[in-house]
Motif scaffolding. Structure first.
Motif, short mmCIF file in Angstrom:
data_model
loop_
_atom_site.label_atom_id
_atom_site.label_comp_id
_atom_site.label_asym_id
_atom_site.label_seq_id
_atom_site.Cartn_x
_atom_site.Cartn_y
_atom_site.Cartn_z
N ASP A 47 5.10 2.92 -2.97
CA ASP A 47 5.28 2.00 -1.86
C ASP A 47 6.13 2.69 -0.78
O ASP A 47 6.90 3.59 -1.07
CB ASP A 47 5.98 0.72 -2.35
CG ASP A 47 5.96 -0.39 -1.31
OD1 ASP A 47 5.10 -0.34 -0.42
OD2 ASP A 47 6.81 -1.29 -1.39
N VAL A 48 5.98 2.21 0.46
CA VAL A 48 6.79 2.68 1.58
C VAL A 48 7.34 1.47 2.31
O VAL A 48 6.62 0.51 2.57
CB VAL A 48 5.96 3.52 2.57
CG1 VAL A 48 6.85 4.05 3.70
CG2 VAL A 48 5.27 4.68 1.88
N VAL A 49 8.63 1.49 2.61
CA VAL A 49 9.27 0.40 3.36
C VAL A 49 10.00 0.98 4.56
O VAL A 49 10.92 1.78 4.39
CB VAL A 49 10.27 -0.38 2.45
CG1 VAL A 49 10.92 -1.51 3.24
CG2 VAL A 49 9.56 -0.92 1.22
N PRO A 50 9.59 0.60 5.79
CA PRO A 50 8.44 -0.23 6.13
C PRO A 50 7.14 0.55 5.94
O PRO A 50 7.16 1.79 6.03
CB PRO A 50 8.69 -0.59 7.59
CG PRO A 50 9.46 0.58 8.12
CD PRO A 50 10.34 1.03 7.00
N PRO A 51 6.02 -0.14 5.75
CA PRO A 51 4.75 0.56 5.51
C PRO A 51 4.14 1.16 6.77
O PRO A 51 3.21 1.97 6.67
CB PRO A 51 3.85 -0.55 4.95
CG PRO A 51 4.41 -1.81 5.53
CD PRO A 51 5.89 -1.60 5.62
N SER A 52 4.65 0.78 7.94
CA SER A 52 4.12 1.32 9.19
C SER A 52 5.24 1.43 10.22
O SER A 52 6.29 0.80 10.09
CB SER A 52 2.99 0.44 9.72
OG SER A 52 3.47 -0.87 10.01
N VAL A 89 0.38 3.80 10.22
CA VAL A 89 0.59 3.47 8.81
C VAL A 89 1.02 4.73 8.07
O VAL A 89 0.49 5.82 8.29
CB VAL A 89 -0.70 2.90 8.19
CG1 VAL A 89 -0.50 2.60 6.70
CG2 VAL A 89 -1.12 1.62 8.93
N VAL A 142 12.35 5.78 6.53
CA VAL A 142 11.58 4.93 5.63
C VAL A 142 12.07 5.16 4.20
O VAL A 142 12.61 6.22 3.88
CB VAL A 142 10.06 5.23 5.71
CG1 VAL A 142 9.50 4.82 7.06
CG2 VAL A 142 9.77 6.70 5.43
N THR A 163 1.28 6.70 4.58
CA THR A 163 0.71 6.79 3.23
C THR A 163 1.15 8.11 2.60
O THR A 163 1.94 8.86 3.18
CB THR A 163 -0.83 6.73 3.28
OG1 THR A 163 -1.31 7.94 3.91
CG2 THR A 163 -1.31 5.52 4.09
N ASP A 164 0.61 8.39 1.42
CA ASP A 164 0.94 9.66 0.76
C ASP A 164 0.41 10.87 1.54
O ASP A 164 0.81 12.00 1.29
CB ASP A 164 0.44 9.68 -0.68
CG ASP A 164 -1.05 9.39 -0.78
OD1 ASP A 164 -1.71 9.19 0.28
OD2 ASP A 164 -1.57 9.35 -1.91
#
Length: 199
Positions: free
Chosen positions: A97-102, A81, A45, A83-84
């Motif tokens: 942001d994260v790519v992809p988010p999940s 998902v 990611v 997250t931080d």
């Protein structure tokens, strides 16, 4: 005065708020003992981070991981998902942001089964010799396998090259197994293959 200007500029540069994008691998933890991940498990990611320069400079991308806890996972396809909470960032660094988010993962239920071990014989015996018998010890190994791999007919050993055999020989080999199979005893056994030849 020049020294004061220099240090003021340095402090301002270190305190300047910047953004940074790094790519990190996804790591899976606490997988339940009766489940196994199937399909593509090598996932990355991209993290979009922000912080002051001095904090961002302390980040070592090689040591960062996006960790997904599978302790409450169930069999089947699921979406996790990111997250931080999944990433241990240095103090002062924020995740934008994260790519992809999940991440989509598929876990399969494991079943216990015994699979025969087949020696992987390569090549031919020297001229004038015939293969009389091949004995394998152990003859099978008990594994935990996903339900969709119950049709696994046998497991191969590492290659045994017949060209170098001119008499009865006992050769020790390793088991070659698909990654989804796990030995019940936590480690794959060493396999002894006894080859008897006649002239």
């Amino acid at each position: 005065a020049l020294a004061l200007v220099f240090w003021s500029t340095l402090i301002l540069a270190q305190g300047e708020r910047l953004e940074k994008i790094i790519t990190v691998p996804v790591e899976f933890t606490a997988t339940p003992g009766d489940l196994v991940l199937v399909g593509d498990k090598d996932k990355d990611v991209r993290l979009h981070l922000t912080g002051v320069r001095s904090d961002l400079d302390t980040i070592d991308p090689a040591s960062l991981r996006a960790r997904i806890d599978l302790s409450r996972a169930a069999a089947g396809k699921q979406t996790f998902v990111i997250t931080d909470q999944n990433i241990r960032l240095p103090k002062g660094v924020q995740l934008l942001d994260v790519v992809p988010p999940s991440i989509d993962l598929t876990l399969a239920k494991l079943t216990v089964m015994a699979i025969p071990i087949k020696p992987q014989l390569v090549g031919r015996l020297p001229q004038g010799l015939k293969l009389q018998s091949v004995a394998v010890q152990p003859e099978q190994v008990t594994v935990m396998a996903p339900l969709d791999q119950q049709q696994q007919a046998y497991l191969l050993t590492t290659p045994i090259y017949l060209e170098g055999i001119d008499d009865k020989a006992e050769i020790f080999c390793k088991v070659i197994a698909p990654p989804a199979l796990q030995p019940v005893d936590k480690r794959w056994p060493d396999v002894a293959v006894t080859i008897t030849v006649t002239r």
